[in-house]
Design a protein around this motif. Sequence first.
Motif, mmCIF file in Angstrom:
data_model
loop_
_atom_site.group_PDB
_atom_site.id
_atom_site.type_symbol
_atom_site.label_atom_id
_atom_site.label_comp_id
_atom_site.label_asym_id
_atom_site.label_seq_id
_atom_site.Cartn_x
_atom_site.Cartn_y
_atom_site.Cartn_z
ATOM 1 N N GLU A 252 14.630 -81.116 -10.409
ATOM 2 C CA GLU A 252 14.839 -81.434 -11.706
ATOM 3 C C GLU A 252 14.874 -80.402 -12.932
ATOM 4 O O GLU A 252 14.501 -79.417 -12.602
ATOM 5 N N CYS A 253 15.684 -80.755 -13.673
ATOM 6 C CA CYS A 253 15.917 -79.768 -14.954
ATOM 7 C C CYS A 253 14.660 -79.975 -15.754
ATOM 8 O O CYS A 253 14.264 -81.107 -16.487
ATOM 9 N N VAL A 254 13.906 -78.944 -16.256
ATOM 10 C CA VAL A 254 12.736 -78.932 -16.883
ATOM 11 C C VAL A 254 12.898 -77.965 -18.259
ATOM 12 O O VAL A 254 13.764 -77.033 -18.267
ATOM 13 N N ALA A 263 7.694 -81.120 -16.916
ATOM 14 C CA ALA A 263 8.369 -81.179 -18.321
ATOM 15 C C ALA A 263 9.691 -81.507 -18.273
ATOM 16 O O ALA A 263 10.683 -80.673 -18.697
ATOM 17 N N VAL A 264 10.130 -82.644 -17.591
ATOM 18 C CA VAL A 264 11.721 -82.823 -17.374
ATOM 19 C C VAL A 264 12.563 -83.209 -18.612
ATOM 20 O O VAL A 264 12.039 -84.002 -19.295
ATOM 21 N N ILE A 265 13.647 -82.705 -18.756
ATOM 22 C CA ILE A 265 14.775 -82.946 -19.737
ATOM 23 C C ILE A 265 15.687 -83.935 -18.923
ATOM 24 O O ILE A 265 16.491 -83.777 -18.427
ATOM 25 N N ASP A 299 22.910 -77.440 -9.238
ATOM 26 C CA ASP A 299 24.055 -76.612 -9.766
ATOM 27 C C ASP A 299 23.442 -75.551 -10.787
ATOM 28 O O ASP A 299 23.820 -74.302 -10.520
ATOM 29 N N ILE A 300 22.375 -75.728 -11.521
ATOM 30 C CA ILE A 300 22.011 -74.850 -12.510
ATOM 31 C C ILE A 300 21.210 -73.747 -11.740
ATOM 32 O O ILE A 300 21.067 -72.635 -12.026
ATOM 33 N N TRP A 301 20.367 -74.197 -10.622
ATOM 34 C CA TRP A 301 19.636 -72.958 -9.518
ATOM 35 C C TRP A 301 20.940 -72.449 -8.785
ATOM 36 O O TRP A 301 20.775 -71.212 -8.749
ATOM 37 N N ARG A 302 21.699 -73.039 -8.065
ATOM 38 C CA ARG A 302 22.622 -72.410 -7.078
ATOM 39 C C ARG A 302 23.612 -71.407 -7.926
ATOM 40 O O ARG A 302 23.956 -70.467 -7.449
ATOM 41 N N LEU A 406 17.214 -75.020 -20.244
ATOM 42 C CA LEU A 406 16.888 -75.629 -18.907
ATOM 43 C C LEU A 406 16.652 -74.480 -18.019
ATOM 44 O O LEU A 406 17.512 -73.569 -17.850
ATOM 45 N N LYS A 407 15.879 -75.041 -16.994
ATOM 46 C CA LYS A 407 15.839 -74.402 -15.681
ATOM 47 C C LYS A 407 15.493 -75.299 -14.574
ATOM 48 O O LYS A 407 15.295 -76.300 -15.124
ATOM 49 N N THR A 408 15.701 -75.037 -13.269
ATOM 50 C CA THR A 408 15.466 -76.006 -12.260
ATOM 51 C C THR A 408 14.131 -76.007 -11.703
ATOM 52 O O THR A 408 13.423 -74.802 -11.305
ATOM 53 N N ASN A 409 13.237 -76.826 -11.386
ATOM 54 C CA ASN A 409 12.052 -76.885 -10.625
ATOM 55 C C ASN A 409 12.145 -77.733 -9.463
ATOM 56 O O ASN A 409 12.866 -78.710 -9.516
ATOM 57 N N LEU A 410 11.638 -77.079 -8.363
ATOM 58 C CA LEU A 410 11.493 -77.692 -7.200
ATOM 59 C C LEU A 410 10.597 -78.969 -7.128
ATOM 60 O O LEU A 410 9.271 -78.538 -7.446
ATOM 61 N N THR A 411 10.930 -79.939 -6.732
ATOM 62 C CA THR A 411 10.070 -81.182 -6.671
ATOM 63 C C THR A 411 9.643 -81.418 -5.328
ATOM 64 O O THR A 411 8.208 -81.595 -4.837
ATOM 65 N N PHE A 412 10.538 -81.903 -4.215
ATOM 66 C CA PHE A 412 9.958 -81.935 -2.763
ATOM 67 C C PHE A 412 11.362 -81.687 -1.844
ATOM 68 O O PHE A 412 12.487 -81.477 -2.299
ATOM 69 N N THR A 413 11.133 -81.084 -0.636
ATOM 70 C CA THR A 413 12.075 -80.688 0.161
ATOM 71 C C THR A 413 12.417 -82.103 1.076
ATOM 72 O O THR A 413 11.699 -82.840 1.240
#
Length: 476
Positions: A252-254, A263-265, A299-302, A406-413
């Motif tokens: 998710e974008c936070v 803190a999701v946007i 996409d933001i992460w990769r 924004l940056k990407t946070n990992l929620t679950f695999t």
Amino acid sequence: MAPINIYDLVVVGSGFAGTTTALSFMETAKEKNNTTAKVALLEVGKKDERAGASRWTMAYLRLDKNNKFDPNWIKLVEKTSKGLADLDYARKLEKEAPVTAQYILDRGVELVHHEEPHVALEFETDGSFAFPKGGGLAIVTALMKKLEEFENAEVMYETEAVKLSLGSDGRVNGVVIRGNDGLLRTLNAKNVMLACGGFEGNPEMLTQYCGPNAVDLPLIAPGLKYNRGAGIRMAMEIGAGTAGQFDMFHAECVDTRTSKPDAVIWGHNYGIVVNRDCSRFYDEGCSRLFESFELIAYDIWRYQNQEAYFVCDSVTMDRMRESWVYSTTDLDPERGETVEELARKLGINEERLRRTVEEYNKACPEGAADEFTPNSLDGKATKGIIPPKSNWALPIAKAPFYGYPLKTNLTFTYGGIKVDLDARVLSTNNVVIPGLWSAGEITGFFYHEYPPASSVLRSLTFGRLAGQNIANSIKG
């Protein structure tokens, strides 16, 4: 409580799935007049960290006002997984989700049914969804309170599960644990439930399965650091099968500025998103919010080096600011009377952002801002720019202007243990491994995309069912 030599059930993990399994087991045993049933619930963290990521989530539930599960979810699972997901498992969840909702209501959880006037939801739930008052913490607190009423329910904190114990016939008969003294000992058990999450907190496994720079993914909640894939590894060591896509995850974008968990946007759809060079890189209006928020985060992460910026004007913010879409963060958006001022506050190039906004505005359809309908796909699309914006192509023209970094946070695999419809772990040859159960995000199910607002219900539902099944399988 006196030391117990053998448990009927040892549960690894105290999140939604684990706590529900333990409680459901003890309640069912009591209904059967089994007064000797014993369970141990293991938590690798400290007591005030219990429940891992479950305590931090808002716990959105794909339920209508009558707590019926979205009937379109199964079709969505089939579509997003490209036919790879177990649809019988999905059907079981659809059937049992209302029972699970009532289960937590009966144990003191208050559900809020939110009618959504602002956002185009992908849910077929009459324009609403549910969440527990107090978030995920309210669920685990209520369930744990009930569990602690049972004398034969033992909760062990700072206790790490290391490996499964097997009998000579291959039946799981316990789990080897390491306490905070560093020493190993074995808890003998007739059944073991693995409910300790995926491998979000394991940089080695993330790199192995998700590829380069996976270690750059921050975790969306502190409790995820304990999700190191231990349960997956232990199960695979004794021949458990796997399911789900191991090289994909829910993200998710936070808000980059805050340290607040989760803190999701959410509302990227209703403005534009640019990278460090102030270039758009994604069709922000390609689909409804919940259908695309995960993919733009990926996409933001990769591809964007973990750096992006959401930009909109007062037309959007005046309509959306008081909704949940931009309120999960604890910080107000950056604000500028001009696009250039906003760029300065975001720390990006003023001239480049101005040019991007001008190019985007020229591509917006005439009169697009006359009627803003964010609660439906409006078909107002840009023309002549790449990437396009397929819906909600409103010009960014009315001051003041707003933005979030924004940056990407990992929620679950996604990848995990393979189970049947009763939460029994299956071998690589699809036969049940006696004595071994699993539920929650440790179990593999999703492929390519996550059809949202279903993970909490999945964890609670199959934990509840597993607890009942285990209690019914033992002799009192």
